[in-house]
Structures are given as structure tokens and as C-alpha cells.
Scaffold this motif. Sequence first.
Motif: not given
Length: 179
Positions: A2-12, A84-98
Motif C-alpha cells: 500500500x505504501x508503494x502504491x501511494x508513493x507511486x501515485x505521487x510519482x515516486x 536486481x535494483x539500482x536506484x535512479x533519481x528520486x527512487x527509494x527502496x522499502x526493506x520490509x520485514x519483522x
Amino acid sequence: QKIEEVLGRRGIHTYTVSMDNYFKTPDPATSPRTADGAYDFESPKCLDLDLMSRHFSELEHGESIDVPKYNFSDQMRAAEPSKSIRLGKDEIVIFEGIHALNDCITEQAPRAFELYVSARSDVLFGSKVVFKGTWTRLVRRTVRDHLFRAYDPAGTIAMWANVRRGEKLNISPFKNKAD
């Protein structure tokens, strides 16, 4: 998600990485154990903390990482990475886990924004609790384990006491650190 979806709608543009993929293949000589000698899969020491730390640093420095993939049904890391991930400008990674707020993780990424989302809410009918949050977590875990980890419900229920012990030791003490 859900966080990823909301950020995506904001262009992130956002990548989500499950910390479960950083589990190490159990090693009889080094894996943490419970008091009765079984593998303690509730310990953050089951995670490849060195690799995770290296990945945090590489991402921060604009480098590409290959996120491992852990196969729970075989209890071992897969040969091929999950992505594989390489961050571009204004991109973020969410590391999720307990274990994401545990000191052994957060000390590796001190600049990270830390968020805690709880699945502990009781289900109420009026003011009466009709289904405890703990039961919800047990049901969710039983379904997840059956669908994605090749565990039968009896096995999940049998390890529930250790799951609760792990929560008290490795999760609950750190949740108040969240931003």
C-alpha cells in the motif's frame, strides 16, 4: 504494498524488498537455536546481516544490487536472485520485514526512515472483542506458511509459542524506535 502504491501515485518509483529473502541457509554449526535445540527462525541472526549491510551501502552509493531469494520450502537460498535494483533519481527502496527495526539492522542503515505498521488490532463487535489480534496474526501466518512455505497448519501452530517468544525478544522492544 500500500505504501508503494501511494508513493507511486505521487510519482515516486519504489522498490520493495522482503528481508525474508536475506535468510541464510541453516547451518548446524552457526545457526541460532532455541532452548530445546531447534533452529530459532525467529532470530534476526538467521538473516545475512553482512550482505544486507553491503546492499544498503551499495544502494546509497548508486550501485546495483542483486537481491537474494530464499526458498522456504527447501530452507535454502536460491541460486538466482529475486531481482536486481539500482536506484535512479528520486527512487527509494522499502526493506520490509519483522526485524526491520531491530538494532542489528538499523545500525547498518542509520539514515533510513523507520516505519512500524501493526497487525495487532482486535476485531470488535460494539465494545466486545470477538477476535483477538493475536488470533488474526496466527491465522495470517498459517495461511502464508501453507501457501508459500510448504508448512502444514499443524506445524505452524506447533511453532507459535516460539514465534511469540521471538516477538517479545526481537520485535516488540524496537517498535517504539519508528519515525
